[in-house]
Design a protein around this motif. Structure first.
Motif, mmCIF file in Angstrom:
data_model
loop_
_atom_site.group_PDB
_atom_site.id
_atom_site.type_symbol
_atom_site.label_atom_id
_atom_site.label_comp_id
_atom_site.label_asym_id
_atom_site.label_seq_id
_atom_site.Cartn_x
_atom_site.Cartn_y
_atom_site.Cartn_z
ATOM 1 N N GLN A 186 11.159 -0.511 0.790
ATOM 2 C CA GLN A 186 11.545 -0.961 1.942
ATOM 3 C C GLN A 186 11.961 0.100 2.989
ATOM 4 O OE1 GLN A 186 14.727 -3.862 1.070
ATOM 5 N NE2 GLN A 186 13.646 -5.509 0.923
ATOM 6 N N SER A 187 12.163 1.425 2.581
ATOM 7 C CA SER A 187 12.320 2.604 3.340
ATOM 8 C C SER A 187 11.066 3.105 3.926
ATOM 9 C CB SER A 187 12.863 3.615 2.418
ATOM 10 O OG SER A 187 12.073 4.315 1.316
ATOM 11 N N ILE A 188 10.028 2.771 3.686
ATOM 12 C CA ILE A 188 8.796 2.873 4.030
ATOM 13 C C ILE A 188 8.744 2.293 5.465
ATOM 14 C CG2 ILE A 188 6.315 2.998 4.073
ATOM 15 C CD1 ILE A 188 6.625 2.940 0.717
ATOM 16 N N PRO A 189 8.365 2.916 6.417
ATOM 17 C CA PRO A 189 8.261 2.247 8.011
ATOM 18 C C PRO A 189 7.176 1.182 7.866
ATOM 19 C CG PRO A 189 8.342 4.825 8.083
ATOM 20 C CD PRO A 189 8.022 4.402 6.422
ATOM 21 N N GLY A 190 7.747 0.246 8.706
ATOM 22 C CA GLY A 190 6.833 -1.118 8.694
ATOM 23 C C GLY A 190 5.548 -0.682 9.712
ATOM 24 N N GLU A 191 5.523 0.405 10.612
ATOM 25 C CA GLU A 191 4.559 0.591 11.274
ATOM 26 C C GLU A 191 2.969 0.962 10.368
ATOM 27 O OE1 GLU A 191 7.252 1.995 11.680
ATOM 28 O OE2 GLU A 191 8.135 1.017 13.554
ATOM 29 N N ILE A 192 3.579 1.763 9.425
ATOM 30 C CA ILE A 192 2.403 1.969 8.412
ATOM 31 C C ILE A 192 1.606 0.832 7.942
ATOM 32 C CG2 ILE A 192 1.786 3.307 6.431
ATOM 33 C CD1 ILE A 192 4.322 5.293 6.940
ATOM 34 N N TYR A 193 2.276 -0.206 7.642
ATOM 35 C CA TYR A 193 1.799 -1.480 7.123
ATOM 36 C C TYR A 193 0.886 -2.071 8.039
ATOM 37 C CZ TYR A 193 5.011 -1.082 3.126
ATOM 38 O OH TYR A 193 5.382 -0.552 1.708
ATOM 39 N N GLU A 194 1.522 -2.041 9.289
ATOM 40 C CA GLU A 194 0.895 -2.709 10.547
ATOM 41 C C GLU A 194 -0.388 -1.989 10.715
ATOM 42 O OE1 GLU A 194 3.536 -2.778 13.616
ATOM 43 O OE2 GLU A 194 4.730 -4.085 12.830
ATOM 44 N N ALA A 195 -0.332 -0.617 10.595
ATOM 45 C CA ALA A 195 -1.646 0.063 10.870
ATOM 46 C C ALA A 195 -2.682 -0.042 10.049
ATOM 47 C CB ALA A 195 -1.269 1.720 10.932
ATOM 48 N N ALA A 196 -2.345 -0.124 8.523
ATOM 49 C CA ALA A 196 -3.370 -0.506 7.535
ATOM 50 C C ALA A 196 -3.753 -2.024 7.667
ATOM 51 C CB ALA A 196 -2.431 -0.403 6.320
ATOM 52 N N GLU A 197 -2.986 -2.758 8.036
ATOM 53 C CA GLU A 197 -3.378 -4.055 8.219
ATOM 54 C C GLU A 197 -4.637 -4.295 9.231
ATOM 55 O OE1 GLU A 197 -0.396 -6.706 8.980
ATOM 56 O OE2 GLU A 197 0.247 -6.716 6.749
ATOM 57 N N ILE A 198 -4.312 -3.484 10.422
ATOM 58 C CA ILE A 198 -5.210 -3.189 11.555
ATOM 59 C C ILE A 198 -6.685 -2.649 11.087
ATOM 60 C CG2 ILE A 198 -5.991 -2.193 13.806
ATOM 61 C CD1 ILE A 198 -3.040 -2.454 14.330
ATOM 62 N N ASP A 199 -6.662 -1.518 10.117
ATOM 63 C CA ASP A 199 -7.810 -1.000 9.497
ATOM 64 C C ASP A 199 -8.332 -1.866 8.471
ATOM 65 O OD1 ASP A 199 -7.366 1.020 11.419
ATOM 66 O OD2 ASP A 199 -6.054 2.202 9.926
ATOM 67 N N GLY A 200 -7.978 -3.061 8.257
ATOM 68 C CA GLY A 200 -8.547 -3.966 7.350
ATOM 69 C C GLY A 200 -8.055 -3.891 6.011
ATOM 70 N N ALA A 201 -6.832 -3.014 5.353
ATOM 71 C CA ALA A 201 -6.362 -2.735 4.139
ATOM 72 C C ALA A 201 -5.750 -4.093 3.569
ATOM 73 C CB ALA A 201 -5.314 -1.849 4.276
ATOM 74 N N ASN A 202 -6.222 -4.591 2.305
ATOM 75 C CA ASN A 202 -5.649 -5.640 1.834
ATOM 76 C C ASN A 202 -4.166 -5.100 0.838
ATOM 77 O OD1 ASN A 202 -6.529 -4.497 -0.618
ATOM 78 N ND2 ASN A 202 -8.261 -5.717 -0.651
ATOM 79 N N ARG A 203 -3.699 -6.031 0.064
ATOM 80 C CA ARG A 203 -2.535 -5.689 -0.411
ATOM 81 C C ARG A 203 -2.625 -4.489 -1.536
ATOM 82 N NH1 ARG A 203 0.893 -7.209 3.244
ATOM 83 N NH2 ARG A 203 1.500 -9.462 3.402
ATOM 84 N N TRP A 204 -3.909 -4.779 -2.128
ATOM 85 C CA TRP A 204 -3.998 -3.621 -3.159
ATOM 86 C C TRP A 204 -3.934 -2.143 -2.738
ATOM 87 C CZ3 TRP A 204 -3.673 -1.441 -7.721
ATOM 88 C CH2 TRP A 204 -4.437 -0.527 -8.084
ATOM 89 N N HIS A 205 -4.854 -1.918 -1.367
ATOM 90 C CA HIS A 205 -5.134 -1.016 -0.732
ATOM 91 C C HIS A 205 -3.550 -0.388 -0.160
ATOM 92 C CE1 HIS A 205 -9.419 -2.205 0.074
ATOM 93 N NE2 HIS A 205 -9.421 -1.403 -1.204
#
Length: 297
Positions: A186-205
């Motif tokens: 939870q200390s990892i910034p949420g913006e990184i997850y949002e950017a990963a989802e935009i790039d098409g990364a799934n949960r495993w990625h």
């Protein structure tokens, strides 16, 4: 014109940090370093804990620890808890990753996973003692679901007694690793997850490229705790079996040596050996998995 007096205030400012840390240092020295020093002193003597005088023993206590099979063979029992700690870390990491995302009833599951760690070790031992006893809770459940032929002497059979105790340890300490992993994730910034989802990364990625690198230090800490914890297991085997049926760990053996056989010097030598082994294994682990600065931004 009166001159400025700057000496005393500066002196107070220079020494004020030590005033804040003094209580913690006093407690640390009194209850950690002084007992360790006494333990090291006792390990070179032959003493029953009652006599006023001690007889010097040199290295005899250490030689006995390494040459007497009764004292070094119990280290093999720690392998059960060491292997179980990997299962414990895997379970904790799995649920920490799942519950770090939006999941229904995730607060409830967080409480369920962490609750066993809040219980006293003696209470956990007695609860599972009733669970594993003959015709106890576990045997009753197996009979209700039609698996009565699989009932065993869970704590009386040397072949499975350590497996039962290691399973109890997994149930109790998974919550600690879970909280450590969850806090790090939870200390990892949420913006990184949002950017990963935009790039098409799934949960495993996301786990492989964001979460795992981001919590590497916590995973390393968990392995250190697993090593030290597996070597220093005491409460569960002592409460549930008393070390019988091949479940005696090194710490249980040291306890019996000190308080049943009145060999304080030998027990102190065992404690020093255990401390050195933990320090060496921790050093090796740190060399194999050194801390590296991780920047995910």
């Amino acid at each position: 014109m009166a001159g400025r007096v700057s000496g005393p205030p500066r002196r107070r400012l220079r020494h004020s940090p030590w005033l804040y840390v003094a209580p913690a240092l006093i407690l640390l020295i009194t209850f950690t370093y002084v007992p360790v020093g006494n333990m090291l002193f006792y390990s070179f003597h032959k003493w029953d804990g009652l006599d006023v005088t001690m007889d010097p023993a040199g290295l005899d206590n250490y030689v006995r620890v390494f040459t007497d099979e009764r004292y070094w063979r119990v280290f093999l029992i720690s392998l059960y808890y060491f292997i179980a700690s990997f299962a414990q870390i895997a379970i904790a990491l799995y649920f920490a990753v799942i519950l770090s995302f939006n999941t229904r009833f995730r607060n409830l599951f967080k409480g369920i996973l962490f609750f066993p760690y809040l219980l006293n070790g003696v209470a956990v031992g007695f609860v599972f003692l009733y669970l594993f006893q003959p015709d106890g809770t576990l045997d009753t459940v197996l009979r209700l679901i039609g698996l009565g032929e699989h009932t065993r002497l869970w704590l009386g059979d040397p072949d499975i007694a350590n497996l039962s105790l290691a399973g109890t340890s997994v149930w109790r300490f998974t919550g600690l690793n879970f909280v450590l992993f969850l806090g790090a994730i939870q200390s990892i910034p949420g913006e990184i997850y949002e950017a990963a989802e935009i790039d098409g990364a799934n949960r495993w990625h996301q786990f492989r490229h964001i979460i795992a690198p981001g919590i590497r230090r916590i995973i390393s800490l968990s392995f250190i705790l697993a090593i030290s914890g597996s070597l220093a297991v005491f409460e569960i085997p002592f409460i549930m079996t008393g070390g019988a049926n091949g479940t005696r760990t090194f710490v249980v053996q040291a306890y019996e040596t000190a308080f049943q056989f009145r060999q304080i010097g030998l027990a102190s030598a065992m404690a020093v050996v255990l401390l050195l082994i933990v320090l060496v294994m921790t050093w090796v682990q740190r060399r194999l998995l050194p801390d590296e600065e991780v920047n995910l931004s």
